[in-house]
Design an enzyme around this catalytic site. Sequence first.
Site, short mmCIF file in Angstrom:
data_model
loop_
_atom_site.label_atom_id
_atom_site.label_comp_id
_atom_site.label_asym_id
_atom_site.label_seq_id
_atom_site.Cartn_x
_atom_site.Cartn_y
_atom_site.Cartn_z
N SER A 102 0.86 -1.18 0.00
CA SER A 102 0.00 0.00 0.00
C SER A 102 0.90 1.23 0.00
O SER A 102 1.74 1.39 0.89
CB SER A 102 -0.88 -0.04 1.26
OG SER A 102 -1.67 1.12 1.35
N LYS B 108 -0.82 -0.87 -4.52
CA LYS B 108 -2.08 -0.17 -4.20
C LYS B 108 -1.72 1.28 -3.92
O LYS B 108 -0.87 1.56 -3.07
CB LYS B 108 -2.73 -0.83 -2.98
CG LYS B 108 -3.74 0.03 -2.24
CD LYS B 108 -4.53 -0.79 -1.23
CE LYS B 108 -4.72 -0.07 0.08
NZ LYS B 108 -5.45 -0.90 1.07
N LEU B 109 -2.39 2.19 -4.62
CA LEU B 109 -2.15 3.62 -4.41
C LEU B 109 -3.27 4.21 -3.59
O LEU B 109 -4.45 4.01 -3.88
CB LEU B 109 -2.11 4.36 -5.76
CG LEU B 109 -1.03 3.96 -6.75
CD1 LEU B 109 -1.14 4.87 -7.99
CD2 LEU B 109 0.36 4.08 -6.12
N LYS B 110 -2.90 4.98 -2.59
CA LYS B 110 -3.88 5.75 -1.85
C LYS B 110 -4.26 6.94 -2.72
O LYS B 110 -3.37 7.61 -3.28
CB LYS B 110 -3.28 6.23 -0.53
CG LYS B 110 -3.02 5.10 0.45
CD LYS B 110 -4.32 4.49 0.94
CE LYS B 110 -4.11 3.59 2.14
NZ LYS B 110 -5.39 3.01 2.61
N GLY C 37 -4.50 -4.65 5.64
CA GLY C 37 -3.48 -4.44 6.66
C GLY C 37 -3.77 -3.17 7.43
O GLY C 37 -4.54 -2.32 6.98
N ASP D 71 -13.95 -1.91 2.14
CA ASP D 71 -13.06 -2.13 3.28
C ASP D 71 -13.84 -1.68 4.53
O ASP D 71 -14.52 -2.48 5.18
CB ASP D 71 -11.76 -1.33 3.06
CG ASP D 71 -10.83 -1.31 4.28
OD1 ASP D 71 -11.20 -1.83 5.34
OD2 ASP D 71 -9.72 -0.72 4.19
N LYS E 231 -10.17 -7.51 6.96
CA LYS E 231 -9.23 -7.11 8.01
C LYS E 231 -9.78 -7.68 9.30
O LYS E 231 -10.86 -7.26 9.75
CB LYS E 231 -9.17 -5.59 8.14
CG LYS E 231 -8.41 -4.89 7.05
CD LYS E 231 -8.38 -3.40 7.32
CE LYS E 231 -7.71 -2.66 6.18
NZ LYS E 231 -7.92 -1.21 6.29
N ASP F 78 -7.11 2.97 -3.37
CA ASP F 78 -7.88 2.99 -2.12
C ASP F 78 -8.16 4.43 -1.73
O ASP F 78 -7.22 5.21 -1.51
CB ASP F 78 -7.08 2.29 -1.01
CG ASP F 78 -7.87 2.15 0.29
OD1 ASP F 78 -9.03 2.60 0.36
OD2 ASP F 78 -7.30 1.57 1.25
N GLU G 63 -11.04 0.73 -3.93
CA GLU G 63 -11.42 0.38 -2.56
C GLU G 63 -12.09 1.57 -1.87
O GLU G 63 -11.56 2.68 -1.87
CB GLU G 63 -10.12 -0.02 -1.83
CG GLU G 63 -10.29 -0.64 -0.47
CD GLU G 63 -8.92 -1.01 0.14
OE1 GLU G 63 -7.92 -1.14 -0.61
OE2 GLU G 63 -8.86 -1.17 1.37
N ASN H 298 -10.27 5.40 0.92
CA ASN H 298 -10.60 5.61 2.33
C ASN H 298 -11.72 6.64 2.52
O ASN H 298 -11.57 7.59 3.30
CB ASN H 298 -9.37 5.99 3.14
CG ASN H 298 -8.41 4.82 3.32
OD1 ASN H 298 -7.30 4.85 2.77
ND2 ASN H 298 -8.80 3.80 4.03
O1 OSB Z 1 -7.54 1.41 4.15
O2 OSB Z 1 -6.38 -0.31 3.87
C1 OSB Z 1 -6.56 0.75 4.43
C2 OSB Z 1 -3.62 1.52 6.71
C3 OSB Z 1 -4.28 2.04 7.81
C4 OSB Z 1 -5.63 2.18 7.78
C5 OSB Z 1 -6.34 1.78 6.66
C6 OSB Z 1 -5.71 1.24 5.56
C7 OSB Z 1 -4.31 1.14 5.58
C8 OSB Z 1 -3.53 0.66 4.44
C9 OSB Z 1 -2.18 0.08 4.75
O3 OSB Z 1 -3.86 0.76 3.29
C10 OSB Z 1 -2.23 -1.39 4.83
C11 OSB Z 1 -0.95 -1.99 5.33
O4 OSB Z 1 0.03 -1.99 4.58
O5 OSB Z 1 -0.88 -2.44 6.49
MG MG Z 2 -8.61 0.38 2.68
#
Ligand code: OSB
Ligand code: MG
Length: 374
Positions: free
Chosen positions: A135, A161-163, A291, A239, A263, A189, A214, A191
């Site tokens: 990520s 995976k790109l935020k 994660g 997620d 998760k 992702d 995501e 969020n």
């Molecule tokens: O949305 O998947 C998520 C980290 C913290 C909170 C939410 C997310 C994440 C990650 C990192 O994307 C996942 C990891 O590498 O542990």
């Molecule tokens: Mg996520």
Amino acid sequence: MKLESITLHRVAMPLVRPFETSFARQTTRVLLLVHVRTSEAEGWAECVAMEGPLYSSEYVEGAEHVIRSYLAPALLKATDVTAETVGPLTAFVVGHRMAKAALEAAVLDAQLRASGVSFGGYLGAVTDWVDCGVSVGISPDLDTLLDEVSGYVDEGYRRIKLKIKPGWDLIPVYAVRELIGPDMLLQVDANTAYSAADIAHLGRLDPFNLVLIEQPFVEEDIATHVALARAIETPVCLDESIVSVGVALDAIERGATSVINIKPGRVGGYLESVRIHDLCVAHEVPVWCGGMLETGVGRAANVALAALPGFILPGDTSASSRYFAEDLVEEPFVLGTGEHAGQLAVPTGPGTGVTVREDLVRDWALVAPVTLRG
Ligand code: OSB
Ligand code: MG
């Protein structure tokens, strides 16, 4: 088993580089570790709650408080506690799934150590190695992003995976797709950073052949995810919204999600994770293991979960070095080589199969540990 004590350790670990998402920029991982002593063995687990209530409503000090005040007393007065009974014994508390999951995982670790069974063996792992993705946080600029992604590609990761967030989406996705070529697995992702007004904009991601997008919308909003899934070609993956097997079934049946990120902390534990996995297998919905910047403690259990047969996409199960220069366990997670490049080996020892470095737990403690007894 009889639970003799529960010790809570609040620690802070430095990250190798800042991690930025649409909701926060972190330079340190503040986390809660749970250490249980039972009549049979000891167990360790990690609570995935973050320092603040930004990814979900749970946060480190809130999890500590609910464990001290409600969850631990219920478990410490019970005469027989196993991983299978932690859920029922704590069901009287609404929500607080991350706190409950940590207790269940610590009890499971103790129980499996006592019987010499690994997490993978108990959960139903069918492979010895799992495919790993990484990520990648939001970067200050494109050059920094491309440097970081190149480094991960060189390390062997099998998926990027790109935020993303409004203002940091089409251009970084275009640039990374150019860098890694048309075939490497790439996903994004958000969020929860977008709204229904962005559906047409998110459709502009379709040409980039993404594995999935995501969680673009808020956790409660299944309906807008349904609308997006109908409007775009990129598969939608939930997620934050998926907090239980019941919500997973509803989201699948309504067409809100065609892939699910599991998760264990978010859904209340490894047992609920297996139930969601089984549901997804029955509905032919691919799953992958998410994660939460886990240390080796949580990572070990996640890698075991990711070895179940429905986990057909690479997870956010990266190497320890993705986040930490020094992991909290004696067996840090290192990517394999040769045919196992971009994979992690599923631990085989009893319980999580890793040994907590109590010296580091002490060195990185933020407050004195708290021990609760019946
Ligand atoms: O949305 O998947 C998520 C980290 C913290 C909170 C939410 C997310 C994440 C990650 C990192 O994307 C996942 C990891 O590498 O542990
Ligand atoms: Mg996520």
